[in-house]
Design an enzyme around this catalytic site. Structure first.
Site, PDB file in Angstrom:
ATOM      1  N   ASP A  75      46.511  31.706  25.909  1.00 15.67           N
ATOM      2  CA  ASP A  75      47.944  31.618  25.643  1.00 15.67           C
ATOM      3  C   ASP A  75      48.736  31.117  26.858  1.00 15.67           C
ATOM      4  O   ASP A  75      49.891  30.717  26.722  1.00 15.67           O
ATOM      5  CB  ASP A  75      48.475  32.976  25.161  1.00 15.67           C
ATOM      6  N   ASN A 150      35.286  36.125  34.896  1.00 16.48           N
ATOM      7  CA  ASN A 150      35.811  36.931  36.002  1.00 16.48           C
ATOM      8  C   ASN A 150      35.694  38.374  35.573  1.00 16.48           C
ATOM      9  O   ASN A 150      36.302  38.775  34.586  1.00 16.48           O
ATOM     10  CB  ASN A 150      37.290  36.624  36.262  1.00 16.48           C
ATOM     11  N   HIS A 163      34.804  39.565  28.208  1.00 11.03           N
ATOM     12  CA  HIS A 163      35.182  38.209  27.792  1.00 11.03           C
ATOM     13  C   HIS A 163      34.926  37.226  28.910  1.00 11.03           C
ATOM     14  O   HIS A 163      34.759  37.607  30.073  1.00 11.03           O
ATOM     15  CB  HIS A 163      36.661  38.162  27.400  1.00 11.03           C
ATOM     16  N   LYS A 313      33.207  42.070  50.764  1.00 12.17           N
ATOM     17  CA  LYS A 313      33.194  41.056  51.816  1.00 12.17           C
ATOM     18  C   LYS A 313      34.490  40.259  51.709  1.00 12.17           C
ATOM     19  O   LYS A 313      34.798  39.721  50.637  1.00 12.17           O
ATOM     20  CB  LYS A 313      31.989  40.133  51.618  1.00 12.17           C
TER      21      LYS A 313
HETATM   22  O1  LIG Z   1      41.903  35.283  33.919  1.00 12.93           O
HETATM   23  P1  LIG Z   1      43.299  34.892  34.199  1.00 12.93           P
HETATM   24  O2  LIG Z   1      44.195  36.083  34.194  1.00 12.93           O
HETATM   25  O3  LIG Z   1      43.818  33.764  33.361  1.00 12.93           O
HETATM   26  O4  LIG Z   1      43.368  34.294  35.697  1.00 12.93           O
HETATM   27  C1  LIG Z   1      42.373  34.491  36.645  1.00 12.93           C
HETATM   28  O5  LIG Z   1      41.389  33.475  36.537  1.00 12.93           O
HETATM   29  C2  LIG Z   1      41.856  32.155  36.762  1.00 12.93           C
HETATM   30  C3  LIG Z   1      40.672  31.212  36.663  1.00 12.93           C
HETATM   31  O6  LIG Z   1      39.616  31.613  37.493  1.00 12.93           O
HETATM   32  C4  LIG Z   1      42.538  32.023  38.122  1.00 12.93           C
HETATM   33  O7  LIG Z   1      43.135  30.753  38.226  1.00 12.93           O
HETATM   34  C5  LIG Z   1      43.621  33.083  38.309  1.00 12.93           C
HETATM   35  O8  LIG Z   1      44.118  33.043  39.621  1.00 12.93           O
HETATM   36  C6  LIG Z   1      43.015  34.467  38.014  1.00 12.93           C
HETATM   37  O9  LIG Z   1      44.002  35.462  38.122  1.00 12.93           O
HETATM   38  O1  LIG Z   2      38.459  41.096  61.532  1.00  9.28           O
HETATM   39  P1  LIG Z   2      37.103  41.671  61.230  1.00  9.28           P
HETATM   40  O2  LIG Z   2      37.226  43.084  60.814  1.00  9.28           O
HETATM   41  O3  LIG Z   2      36.086  41.450  62.286  1.00  9.28           O
HETATM   42  O4  LIG Z   2      36.511  40.873  59.962  1.00  9.28           O
HETATM   43  C1  LIG Z   2      37.286  40.102  59.107  1.00  9.28           C
HETATM   44  O5  LIG Z   2      37.363  38.760  59.584  1.00  9.28           O
HETATM   45  C2  LIG Z   2      36.117  38.078  59.694  1.00  9.28           C
HETATM   46  C3  LIG Z   2      36.394  36.682  60.177  1.00  9.28           C
HETATM   47  O6  LIG Z   2      37.330  36.021  59.375  1.00  9.28           O
HETATM   48  C4  LIG Z   2      35.370  38.072  58.355  1.00  9.28           C
HETATM   49  O7  LIG Z   2      34.082  37.547  58.547  1.00  9.28           O
HETATM   50  C5  LIG Z   2      35.258  39.469  57.771  1.00  9.28           C
HETATM   51  O8  LIG Z   2      34.712  39.406  56.462  1.00  9.28           O
HETATM   52  C6  LIG Z   2      36.638  40.121  57.722  1.00  9.28           C
HETATM   53  O9  LIG Z   2      36.541  41.436  57.248  1.00  9.28           O
END
Ligand SMILES: O=P(O)(O)O[C@H]1O[C@H](CO)[C@@H](O)[C@H](O)[C@H]1O
Ligand SMILES: O=P(O)(O)O[C@H]1O[C@H](CO)[C@@H](O)[C@H](O)[C@H]1O
Lengths: 350, 350
Positions: A75, A150, A163, A313
Site C-alpha cells: 500500500d 525483513n 511475510h 553488530k
Molecule cells: O517493510 P517496510 O515497512 O515497507 O520497510 C522496511 O523495508 C524496506 C525495504 O527493505 C526499507 O526500505 C525500509 O527502510 C524498511 O523500514
Molecule cells: O566504538 P566501538 O565501541 O569500538 O565500536 C563501534 O564502532 C566500530 C567502528 O565503526 C564498529 O566496528 C563497532 O561495530 C561499533 O560498535
C-alpha cells in the site's frame, strides 16, 4: 609466530562483490557497554494487524480469508509502475534515470504467530511455490525481482506476521549488477560458474558448512560480513533462477530452510532477526531459462545479532566510511551454528 | 504528466562510488508503526566513564587530567600493529591478505556532557589540529587513516563522552579504494578533479547547499543515501588531505562544523546521532603533498534519523540485497536543514 585465522587479524576477499572484509577475531574479547536491543518477544496477535486473513487494510481493501500464502500490492510502494520519466542528464555528475517497478507483500501463513522454523515443511513449500509464481509473472516485465524478508523489529520490520516483500524494478540494482559483473568476469576467465567452483571447494573443506541435505547446502561464506551470515546453495544442476528448481529441489529447500531457521532461533533462544533474500540471474524481456551460465541461484541470510538476543553488530563508522569488519571468524560462526539443534525448536522443547 | 523530482521516483548516480540510489519521494506519506528508538537523552555523567580526564581504563592505564583533546590507544583494537601474516592464497576464491594497523580513541573535550555544537569554535579548532597531528604521524606509515566519529547509542556508540576514533591500516579499505578509482578515472577523462567540478555546479544550483562560509560549504549530495546526509567541501585551493589545510581553512571548518551540528540538533531537537568521517587522498610511504590532484578532501556526515528523534531509516532488506532507497529528496532535506537555526542551539534558547 604462526598465523592462526582464529586469532590473527586479516582481510578476506569477496569475489562476488570485488570487496574485502576485515576479520579481527581477537576482538571477541571486547566488553560491550553500548546500546542493547529489546529482546525479540512474542507479541500477542494484534487484532488490527493489516496482514492477517480478513483484515481491512489502510488502503480500504480487505484481505480474503486466506489459508496458505497471500500476495497483495504494497500500500506504500517505493516503486510505482507508471510515473513520468526524468529528463536526460545534462552533466555527467548529475545523472538521474527512470525507475519503474512494483512492490508486493506476501504473507507466508494466516497465523500471525507463525515463523518459518515453526511452519510445516509442506507450508514452507507453498511459500517457495508462490515465490516461483511471482518470479514467473514479474520476471516477464522486470529486469530484477527482489524477493526479501525483513524479520524482527531490529530489522525495521513493522509487523511480526510472517511475510516477505517482492520489489520488481525496471533497472538492475547495484548489488546484483556487481554480482553479475563479477560472475561474468570469472566465467570469461575460467569457463566455469564462480559459485559452482566455490561450492566444490567448500564441500571439500567442510569447515564452513552449517547444514546439508541431498539438494542444498547452508554455508557461512568465506567472506561473510554479518556475524552469522549464511548462503543457501543448490547442489545439483546449477539452477540460475528460482524458476529453474525441480520438485526435489523445492522440497529440499523447504527442509533446509526449516532446519537452518531452527538453528538460528536456538542460537540465542529468540526469534532470530535478519534480512534474507534471493539472488539469481536477471530477468525481463529477452531472457530465457539457461541463458546465464555464469550465475548460480542462491539465498542470503543477513542476521545482525552478534553476542546474544540483545547485542547486535553495528555497521557504523569504520564500516560505513571504510570497510566492513567482523569479530568471530566465519569458521567459528559455522561451528557454533552446527552445534545448535536443527530439529527441535527451543519453543517446542519438553 | 511532467516529471517532478519531488514527486516522481527515479534513480540517481553517485559518481564517487559508481552506484545508484533509488529516490521515492511519494513514499514520505507512508505511516510508521515499526520499531522506534529511545530518544537520544542527556545521560548524567557516568563516574566510571573511561574517557573522562583522570579515569582508570579497563587496561589498567589512567587518563591524565587533560584539558583539551586527548588521544590514547583503543584498548580493544580491531587492528594490531604486529601480527603474523596469512599464507599466500592458493585459490582465487579463497583469498586472504595481511592487515596491520592501529586504533586510537580521541577525546574532544574533558567535559562528558559536551558535544561539537555546544563547544566553542576555538575548542573545535583544537580537535581539527589534533586530527591533523594524527594524520601527520600515522600517515607516514599507513596507507589509510580513517578518522571517524560514531555519535549516539543508535550508532553503536557505547560512550556519550565527546570523542572520535582513528583507525589506520596497511591496506586501502573498500570505500576509499572505490572513490580513488572513480576520481582517478574522472580525472583521466576530463582533466579536472571530480569533486572540484561537482562543487562548481552545486554553487551555481544552490538548492542542495545547507551552509556556506568563506572557506567551506555543507551540501546534501545529489546522490545522498541517508535522509539528512551532508558533505563538507573546501572552497579554496583544492586541499587533498587534512594536512593541506591553511589556518583560515581550519578556522572556517571549526565554524561550519559548529553551525552544521547546531542545525542537526535543532532539526528534531535532540543530540543528532550520526557517523561522520574524513576522506582524502591515501597516505603512506612515498606519498607527498599535492600528489593526488584527482582527490578533493571532504567530510561526510551520515545520520540515520528520518522523521523524528525516534524514527530512523532502516537500511535493510531491499537496501542490503539490492540498492539503497530514500524517501525525501536531497533537495527537500537541504531545504529543511536550511530552515533550522544554525546559531542558537535548542538547549540554549531563552
Ligand atoms: O517493510 P517496510 O515497512 O515497507 O520497510 C522496511 O523495508 C524496506 C525495504 O527493505 C526499507 O526500505 C525500509 O527502510 C524498511 O523500514
Ligand atoms: O566504538 P566501538 O565501541 O569500538 O565500536 C563501534 O564502532 C566500530 C567502528 O565503526 C564498529 O566496528 C563497532 O561495530 C561499533 O560498535
Amino acid at each position: 609466530m604462526e598465523f592462526k585465522s582464529t586469532e590473527h587479524q586479516h582481510i578476506r576477499y569477496n569475489p562476488l562483490k570485488d570487496e574485502w572484509v576485515l576479520v579481527s577475531p581477537h576482538r571477541c574479547l571486547r566488553p560491550w557497554s553500548g546500546q542493547t536491543e529489546a529482546a525479540p518477544e512474542d507479541q500477542p496477535p494484534d487484532p488490527n494487524n493489516p496482514l492477517r486473513a480478513g483484515a481491512l487494510r489502510s488502503s480500504g481493501k480487505r484481505n480474503p480469508n486466506y489459508t496458505s500464502t497471500y500476495v497483495f500490492p504494497n500500500d506504500f510502494p517505493a516503486l510505482l509502475e507508471d510515473v513520468p520519466e526524468p529528463p536526460e542528464p545534462e552533466h555527467p555528475l548529475f545523472q538521474s534515470a527512470p525507475a519503474k517497478g512494483t512492490c508486493r507483500v506476501m504473507c507466508f501463513h494466516p497465523d500471525s504467530t507463525m515463523t518459518i522454523p515453526l511452519m510445516k515443511v509442506e507450508e514452507i513449500q507453498e511459500v517457495i511455490e508462490e515465490w516461483i509464481n511471482q518470479l514467473n509473472e514479474l520476471g516477464q516485465r522486470y529486469t530484477w525481482v527482489q524477493i526479501f524478508e525483513n524479520k524482527g523489529a531490529i530489522m525495521g520490520c513493522s509487523n511480526p506476521h510472517p511475510h516477505c516483500q517482492i520489489w520488481a524494478s525496471s533497472f538492475l540494482p547495484n548489488e546484483p549488477r556487481i554480482k553479475d559483473r563479477c560472475q561474468s568476469e570469472y566465467y570469461a576467465k575460467y569457463g566455469n560458474s564462480l559459485l559452482v567452483d566455490y561450492l566444490k571447494q567448500e564441500l571439500k573443506f567442510k569447515e564452513r558448512i552449517v547444514l546439508k541435505n541431498s539438494e542444498w547446502v547452508a554455508i557461512v561464506p568465506y567472506w561473510a560480513v554479518w556475524p552469522y551470515e549464511t548462503m543457501l546453495l543448490p547442489l545439483n544442476g546449477a539452477p540460475q533462477r528460482l524458476t529453474d528448481l525441480s520438485p526435489a529441489q523445492k522440497k529440499g529447500l523447504a527442509e533446509i530452510m526449516k532446519q537452518l531457521n531452527t538453528k538460528y532461533d536456538n542460537l540465542f533462544e529468540c526469534s532470530f532477526p535478519y534480512s534474507m533474500g534471493w539472488h539469481g540471474a536477471p530477468t525481463g524481456p529477452g531472457t530465457t531459462p539457461g541463458d546465464s551460465p555464469h550465475w548460480l541461484l542462491h539465498a542470503l541470510y543477513l542476521p545482525p545479532l552478534l553476542r546474544s538476543a540483545t547485542i547486535k553488530k553495528f555497521m557504523v563508522g569504520f564500516e560505513m566510511l571504510a570497510q566492513t569488519q567482523r569479530d568471530l571468524t566465519p569458521e567459528q560462526a559455522a561451528k557454533r551454528l552446527r552445534d545448535c539443534d536443527h530439529l527441535i525448536h527451543y519453543k517446542n522443547r519438553q
